[in-house]
Design an enzyme around this catalytic site. Structure first.
Site, PDB file in Angstrom:
ATOM      1  N   GLU A  63      40.207 -57.644  73.567  1.00  0.00           N
ATOM      2  CA  GLU A  63      39.400 -58.817  73.187  1.00  0.00           C
ATOM      3  C   GLU A  63      39.762 -59.988  74.087  1.00  0.00           C
ATOM      4  O   GLU A  63      40.884 -60.057  74.601  1.00  0.00           O
ATOM      5  CB  GLU A  63      39.693 -59.217  71.728  1.00  0.00           C
ATOM      6  CG  GLU A  63      39.243 -58.191  70.720  1.00  0.00           C
ATOM      7  CD  GLU A  63      39.658 -58.576  69.298  1.00  0.00           C
ATOM      8  OE1 GLU A  63      39.975 -59.756  69.040  1.00  0.00           O
ATOM      9  OE2 GLU A  63      39.671 -57.674  68.444  1.00  0.00           O
ATOM     10  N   LYS A  65      41.063 -63.576  74.814  1.00  0.00           N
ATOM     11  CA  LYS A  65      41.989 -64.461  74.104  1.00  0.00           C
ATOM     12  C   LYS A  65      41.492 -65.890  74.283  1.00  0.00           C
ATOM     13  O   LYS A  65      41.684 -66.518  75.322  1.00  0.00           O
ATOM     14  CB  LYS A  65      43.402 -64.310  74.662  1.00  0.00           C
ATOM     15  CG  LYS A  65      44.446 -65.075  73.887  1.00  0.00           C
ATOM     16  CD  LYS A  65      45.836 -64.621  74.343  1.00  0.00           C
ATOM     17  CE  LYS A  65      46.964 -65.282  73.596  1.00  0.00           C
ATOM     18  NZ  LYS A  65      46.912 -66.719  73.570  1.00  0.00           N
ATOM     19  N   ASP A  67      41.045 -69.683  74.296  1.00  0.00           N
ATOM     20  CA  ASP A  67      42.047 -70.746  74.404  1.00  0.00           C
ATOM     21  C   ASP A  67      41.616 -71.940  73.557  1.00  0.00           C
ATOM     22  O   ASP A  67      41.011 -72.882  74.044  1.00  0.00           O
ATOM     23  CB  ASP A  67      42.206 -71.157  75.874  1.00  0.00           C
ATOM     24  CG  ASP A  67      43.492 -71.931  76.096  1.00  0.00           C
ATOM     25  OD1 ASP A  67      44.319 -71.974  75.172  1.00  0.00           O
ATOM     26  OD2 ASP A  67      43.661 -72.480  77.196  1.00  0.00           O
ATOM     27  N   TYR A 173      38.049 -63.094  64.538  1.00  0.00           N
ATOM     28  CA  TYR A 173      38.439 -61.757  65.003  1.00  0.00           C
ATOM     29  C   TYR A 173      39.339 -61.007  64.047  1.00  0.00           C
ATOM     30  O   TYR A 173      39.728 -59.892  64.328  1.00  0.00           O
ATOM     31  CB  TYR A 173      39.137 -61.861  66.366  1.00  0.00           C
ATOM     32  CG  TYR A 173      40.223 -62.922  66.393  1.00  0.00           C
ATOM     33  CD1 TYR A 173      39.984 -64.138  67.010  1.00  0.00           C
ATOM     34  CD2 TYR A 173      41.446 -62.715  65.770  1.00  0.00           C
ATOM     35  CE1 TYR A 173      40.953 -65.127  67.022  1.00  0.00           C
ATOM     36  CE2 TYR A 173      42.417 -63.691  65.778  1.00  0.00           C
ATOM     37  CZ  TYR A 173      42.174 -64.900  66.409  1.00  0.00           C
ATOM     38  OH  TYR A 173      43.125 -65.879  66.413  1.00  0.00           O
ATOM     39  N   LYS A 264      48.629 -62.127  79.536  1.00  0.00           N
ATOM     40  CA  LYS A 264      48.422 -63.484  80.050  1.00  0.00           C
ATOM     41  C   LYS A 264      48.043 -63.428  81.519  1.00  0.00           C
ATOM     42  O   LYS A 264      48.721 -62.767  82.313  1.00  0.00           O
ATOM     43  CB  LYS A 264      49.714 -64.310  79.895  1.00  0.00           C
ATOM     44  CG  LYS A 264      50.057 -64.643  78.458  1.00  0.00           C
ATOM     45  CD  LYS A 264      49.122 -65.725  77.939  1.00  0.00           C
ATOM     46  CE  LYS A 264      49.566 -66.293  76.617  1.00  0.00           C
ATOM     47  NZ  LYS A 264      50.463 -67.377  76.648  1.00  0.00           N
ATOM     48  N   CYS A 358      37.487-105.556  96.852  1.00  0.00           N
ATOM     49  CA  CYS A 358      36.561-104.449  96.611  1.00  0.00           C
ATOM     50  C   CYS A 358      36.146-103.863  97.958  1.00  0.00           C
ATOM     51  O   CYS A 358      35.748-104.610  98.858  1.00  0.00           O
ATOM     52  CB  CYS A 358      35.351-104.954  95.830  1.00  0.00           C
ATOM     53  SG  CYS A 358      34.028-103.738  95.749  1.00  0.00           S
ATOM     54  N   CYS A 361      32.122-104.958  98.319  1.00  0.00           N
ATOM     55  CA  CYS A 361      31.627-106.336  98.426  1.00  0.00           C
ATOM     56  C   CYS A 361      32.696-107.303  98.935  1.00  0.00           C
ATOM     57  O   CYS A 361      32.424-108.482  99.114  1.00  0.00           O
ATOM     58  CB  CYS A 361      31.076-106.812  97.090  1.00  0.00           C
ATOM     59  SG  CYS A 361      32.364-107.066  95.877  1.00  0.00           S
ATOM     60  N   CYS A 376      36.467-104.448  90.110  1.00  0.00           N
ATOM     61  CA  CYS A 376      35.715-105.441  90.851  1.00  0.00           C
ATOM     62  C   CYS A 376      34.867-106.151  89.798  1.00  0.00           C
ATOM     63  O   CYS A 376      34.145-105.496  89.042  1.00  0.00           O
ATOM     64  CB  CYS A 376      34.808-104.759  91.880  1.00  0.00           C
ATOM     65  SG  CYS A 376      33.627-105.912  92.599  1.00  0.00           S
ATOM     66  N   CYS A 381      27.975-107.000  93.054  1.00  0.00           N
ATOM     67  CA  CYS A 381      28.506-105.984  93.980  1.00  0.00           C
ATOM     68  C   CYS A 381      27.537-104.796  94.034  1.00  0.00           C
ATOM     69  O   CYS A 381      27.144-104.248  92.993  1.00  0.00           O
ATOM     70  CB  CYS A 381      29.881-105.522  93.512  1.00  0.00           C
ATOM     71  SG  CYS A 381      30.517-104.131  94.443  1.00  0.00           S
TER      72      CYS A 381
HETATM   73  S1  IVH Z   1      44.922 -61.624  67.378  1.00  0.00           S
HETATM   74  C1  IVH Z   1      48.798 -61.412  64.650  1.00  0.00           C
HETATM   75  N1  IVH Z   1      42.815 -62.042  68.842  1.00  0.00           N
HETATM   76  O1  IVH Z   1      46.096 -66.331  70.543  1.00  0.00           O
HETATM   77  C2  IVH Z   1      48.224 -62.118  65.803  1.00  0.00           C
HETATM   78  N2  IVH Z   1      44.454 -63.754  68.709  1.00  0.00           N
HETATM   79  O2  IVH Z   1      49.173 -66.011  71.248  1.00  0.00           O
HETATM   80  C3  IVH Z   1      46.778 -62.127  65.673  1.00  0.00           C
HETATM   81  N3  IVH Z   1      43.878 -65.785  69.937  1.00  0.00           N
HETATM   82  O3  IVH Z   1      47.251 -68.344  68.239  1.00  0.00           O
HETATM   83  C4  IVH Z   1      46.163 -62.701  66.835  1.00  0.00           C
HETATM   84  N4  IVH Z   1      41.941 -65.090  70.695  1.00  0.00           N
HETATM   85  O4  IVH Z   1      45.011 -67.339  67.418  1.00  0.00           O
HETATM   86  C5  IVH Z   1      43.982 -62.533  68.398  1.00  0.00           C
HETATM   87  N5  IVH Z   1      40.871 -62.298  70.057  1.00  0.00           N
HETATM   88  C6  IVH Z   1      42.028 -62.789  69.625  1.00  0.00           C
HETATM   89  C7  IVH Z   1      42.475 -64.077  69.957  1.00  0.00           C
HETATM   90  C8  IVH Z   1      43.708 -64.531  69.481  1.00  0.00           C
HETATM   91  C9  IVH Z   1      42.804 -66.096  70.666  1.00  0.00           C
HETATM   92  C10 IVH Z   1      45.044 -66.673  69.709  1.00  0.00           C
HETATM   93  C11 IVH Z   1      45.654 -66.552  68.354  1.00  0.00           C
HETATM   94  C12 IVH Z   1      47.078 -66.992  68.550  1.00  0.00           C
HETATM   95  C13 IVH Z   1      47.315 -66.787  69.987  1.00  0.00           C
HETATM   96  C14 IVH Z   1      48.414 -65.749  70.136  1.00  0.00           C
END
Ligand code: IVH
Length: 627
Positions: A63, A65, A67, A173, A264, A358, A361, A376, A381
Site C-alpha cells: 500500500e 504510505k 504522508d 486502510y 522508506k 528598491c 524604482c 518598497c 513603483c
Molecule cells: S498500516 C500497525 N498503512 O504510517 C501499523 N500505515 O510509520 C498500522 N501510514 O502513522 C499502519 N499510510 O498511520 C499503514 N497504508 C498505510 C499507511 C500507514 C500511512 C502511516 C501510519 C503510521 C505510519 C507508520
C-alpha cells in the site's frame, strides 16, 4: 434535528480552549522500517519463519504510505461519533469537530454495524498545499514547511471553521474494532480495503497484491520512480501480510506488528551551485531574495532557482554567492536549501547584501519592526504595480482569461495602466499597438476584461490585495457586508465582529480603505461598471419558490448550533427577510440560541415572538407559520 450525521453538523459552533484527550480502545501501533531490498527479504524470512512456512512464499499487499496525520474514527450504528489523533498510540486528542468538516469523510457509513473503529491518514494534496502557501505568503502569514505540516496544522485547529477552509482529504486502510456485526469483516487485507470502500470510506486503490517478496521489491522500485506523479505525498510504502489471521498469529512487538513493515524511500538531495542571488519585488512591496542555481534535477524536476525568503534566512544558513549547496524538495514540492557545503568553499564566495534601494524604482526600502522582510513603500513603483495587476487578474481574483504576467508587463511598460481600474479603459486599438497582438487576441482580451466586471464582490475584495485578506476572508467579508460601500465604511470594531476577522486583519482593512489612492481606485472601479454588490440572485431561493420570510425583520442572538451568526443572517436574507442587530417594536422574530442575553430579555419585554433554532429552520423551509 441535532442528528450527528446531519450536514449542519459539518461545521460546528465555537472554537475550543483545548482538545480533550481520548483513550484509544486498541493501541494505534507504529511500523518498523526497511530501507532496501535486503531488509525486505529479511522481513519476509522472519514472517515465514514465524508462520512455520519457511518453504512457501507468503502473499503480501503493498500500500502507499500516505504522508499525513493518523486518525481513528469511531462509527456507532453507522454514524460518526468520534475522531481522534494517534497521539502516543494509547491516548490521542479528540478532533471530532474538525474531522466532521472534511467532505470526503462520511458522517454516516453504509452499514448499521454497532461499533466500527477505522484507522486512516488525513493529508493535503500537493497542489492545494502550494495554493494555500501562496495565499499565506500574500497575506503575510508564516508558510507551512510541507503538506504534512499543513495537514497537521489544519487538523489541530481549535476553531473547526479554520479546518473547514483547508483542503484536507483522507484515506482509510485498517479496521481496529468491528463489534456486534452481522457483516463478516474479510480476513484478507486487500478485501478489507474493498470492504472499507463499500462502506463509503475513501480508500486508496493504488495498492498491489504480490505473490511473494520479490514482487514486493519490484513494486517498491516502481513507486520510488513514479511517486512524484501522485497528487499527494507518500513517504514510502507499507508492506502487509495479506492474511489477517497470519497477522494475528505473528503478533506484535511493543511498537509494531510483526506482519507489516514500512519501506522508506531514500531522501532525494542534490548538490548544486549558487550562481547568483537576485531580489524580486512582490505585491505588498516585499523585496525577497532568490538564489539562481546551476540547474539540477531533484526528484524528477529541474530546479534552477530557490527562494531565500529574507535577510535573516540567508544569514542563518550563511548562504553566499558561489557556494555549493544541498537542495531538496520540502514535502516533495518546494525546493529548499538544506545546507551550505562549507567544505567546498574556495574563498572566492561573496557575501550577499540586501539592497538599500528598491531594485526597480530606486526608492529607499524599509524593514518594519518585528518583520523579517524589506519592503518598497513607493506606491508608484512599477514592480509593485505589476505584481498588483498580476494578482488582480489571477484565477482566484478577477479571473481575467489571457491576462498573464507577460501581457501585464507590456501594458505597464507602455504606460497604458497605472492602477487596476485602468484595465477597464483598455481598447482593442490600444492593444493592437502592442507587440504580439492580432485583432482576434486583442478582442478576446478586451472581452475577458469586460466580463470580469461581474466576477462578484468577494473576488473584487480579494483582488484588491489588502494585506492579510485571503480568498476565504474575502468571501466572508462579501457575505457579511454585501457591498463594497458598507465594507469601506466599517469600523475596526465592526470588522472584528465578523467571524474569521481578527485584530490584525481589521487593522489592515481599515488602513487600506483609509488611504486616498485606494478610495479613488474603488471609485474608478465603480465608475467603470465593476459590480461591487453581492448579486441580487444570491438572496433568492435557487428554485425561485416563495420567500418564506418576505418582509419580515429578524434578530439573531446567542449561539446557534447549525449556523454561525452570519450564516443565519444570510439565510434570513435568502428567505426574503431582513436581519437586523437590535430588537425594536419593528422586529417580527427573535431567533434565540444558547446563552442569549439582553436581546432576548428585550424581546420578551416587547412581546415579540421568540424562535428556537428548530422553529427557525422550519420557517426557513416554509414549514412554519410566520403569522
Ligand atoms: S498500516 C500497525 N498503512 O504510517 C501499523 N500505515 O510509520 C498500522 N501510514 O502513522 C499502519 N499510510 O498511520 C499503514 N497504508 C498505510 C499507511 C500507514 C500511512 C502511516 C501510519 C503510521 C505510519 C507508520
Amino acid at each position: 434535528l441535532a442528528d450527528p450525521a446531519s450536514p449542519t453538523q459539518r461545521v460546528s459552533g465555537q472554537p475550543k480552549a483545548g482538545f480533550r484527550t481520548v483513550q484509544h480502545q486498541v493501541p494505534l501501533l507504529s511500523l518498523d522500517n526497511a530501507f532496501d531490498a535486503e531488509e525486505l527479504r529479511a522481513f519476509d524470512r522472519r514472517v515465514r519463519r514465524g508462520l512455520g512456512a519457511l518453504g512457501a512464499p507468503s502473499p503480501y499487499i503493498v500500500e502507499l504510505k500516505i504522508d499525513g496525520l493518523t486518525v481513528a474514527l469511531t462509527y456507532r450504528n453507522g454514524v460518526l461519533t468520534e475522531a481522534a489523533t494517534r497521539g502516543d498510540g494509547l491516548t490521542g486528542e479528540d478532533i471530532t469537530a474538525n474531522i466532521r468538516t472534511l467532505r470526503s469523510i462520511p458522517l454516516r457509513i453504509n452499514s448499521h454495524i454497532p461499533l466500527l473503529i477505522v484507522r486512516g491518514e488525513v493529508y493535503m494534496p500537493k497542489e492545494e498545499f502550494a495554493a494555500l502557501n501562496r495565499e499565506r505568503e500574500e497575506t503575510g502569514q508564516p508558510l507551512f514547511a510541507n503538506p504534512r505540516n499543513a495537514a497537521a496544522g489544519s487538523l489541530r485547529q481549535l476553531d473547526p471553521k479554520v479546518t473547514a477552509s483547508r483542503p484536507l482529504k483522507a484515506f482509510f486502510y485498517d479496521i481496529l474494532v468491528a463489534e456486534g456485526s452481522e457483516l463478516a469483516v474479510p480476513d484478507i487485507q486487500s478485501q478489507r480495503l474493498e470492504f472499507l470502500a463499500e462502506l463509503g470510506l475513501p480508500v486508496n486503490r493504488d495498492y498491489r497484491v504480490c505473490a511473494n517478496i520479490e514482487e514486493v521489491i519490484d513494486s517498491c522500485a516502481y513507486w520510488a520512480e513514479q511517486r512524484h506523479k501522485l497528487s499527494y505525498d507518500i513517504d514510502g510504502l507499507v508492506i502487509k501480510l495479506q492474511s489477517i489471521a497470519g497477522r494475528v498469529e505473528l503478533g506484535h512487538t511493543a511498537k509494531a506488528p510483526r506482519a507489516n513493515i514500512a519501506y522508506k524511500f531514500p531522501a532525494v538531495q542534490e548538490e548544486t551551485q549558487v550562481l547568483d542571488i537576485e531580489v524580486n519585488v512582490g505585491r505588498p512591496g516585499a523585496i525577497t531574495p532568490l538564489a539562481i542555481l546551476r540547474p539540477v534535477v531533484v526528484a524528477g524536476s529541474t530546479i534552477s532557482r530557490v527562494a531565500l525568503h529574507n535577510e535573516d534566512y540567508i544569514k542563518e544558513k550563511d548562504i553566499r554567492i558561489g557556494d555549493w549547496v544541498l537542495i531538496h524538495k520540502a514535502g516533495d514540492v518546494i525546493p529548499e536549501v538544506v545546507r551550505v557545503l562549507t567544505e567546498k568553499r574556495t574563498g572566492a564566495e561573496r557575501q550577499f547584501m540586501m539592497p538599500k534601494n528598491c531594485p526597480v524604482c530606486a526608492q529607499p526600502v524599509f524593514r518594519a519592526e518585528g518583520e523579517a522582510v524589506l519592503r518598497c513603500v513607493n506606491e508608484s513603483c512599477i514592480a509593485r504595480l505589476r505584481e498588483r495587476l498580476i494578482h488582480f487578474a489571477s484565477r482566484d481574483a478577477m479571473d481575467i482569461d489571457g491576462l498573464g504576467p507577460a501581457i501585464i508587463g507590456q501594458l505597464v511598460d507602455a504606460q497604458l495602466i497605472k492602477d487596476p481600474a485602468d484595465l477597464y479603459q483598455i481598447t482593442v486599438e490600444d492593444l493592437l499597438k502592442l507587440e504580439r497582438f492580432a485583432l482576434k487576441s486583442a478582442q478576446n482580451l478586451v472581452a475577458a476584461i469586460q466580463k470580469s466586471k461581474e466576477a462578484g464582490l468577494d473576488r473584487v475584495i480579494y483582488a484588491l490585495g489588502i494585506r492579510h485578506v485571503g480568498k476565504g476572508a474575502a468571501r466572508v467579508l462579501a457575505q457579511y457586508f454585501r457591498s463594497m460601500e458598507r465594507l469601506q465604511q466599517a469600523s475596526e470594531a465592526e470588522l472584528q465582529t465578523v467571524p474569521e476577522v481578527g485584530a490584525i486583519m481589521a487593522d489592515s482593512i481599515c488602513s487600506f480603505f483609509g488611504q486616498a489612492q485606494n478610495q479613488q481606485l474603488i471609485a474608478k472601479l465603480a465608475a467603470a461598471g465593476v459590480n461591487l454588490q453581492m448579486p441580487e440572485a444570491d438572496l433568492r431561493p435557487a428554485d425561485g419558490g416563495p420567500l418564506p420570510l418576505n418582509g419580515k425583520t429578524l434578530v439573531v442572538t446567542g449561539t446557534l448550533t447549525g449556523f454561525s451568526r452570519s450564516e443565519a443572517e444570510e439565510a434570513i436574507r435568502r428567505a426574503g427577510g431582513k436581519a437586523t442587530s437590535s430588537v425594536s417594536k419593528k422586529t417580527d422574530f427573535v431567533v434565540a440560541g444558547a446563552e442569549a442575553g439582553s436581546k432576548l430579555d428585550k424581546a420578551k419585554e416587547l412581546g415579540i415572538r421568540i424562535l428556537n433554532e428548530a422553529e427557525f429552520v422550519q420557517l426557513l423551509q416554509n414549514k412554519g407559520s410566520v403569522e
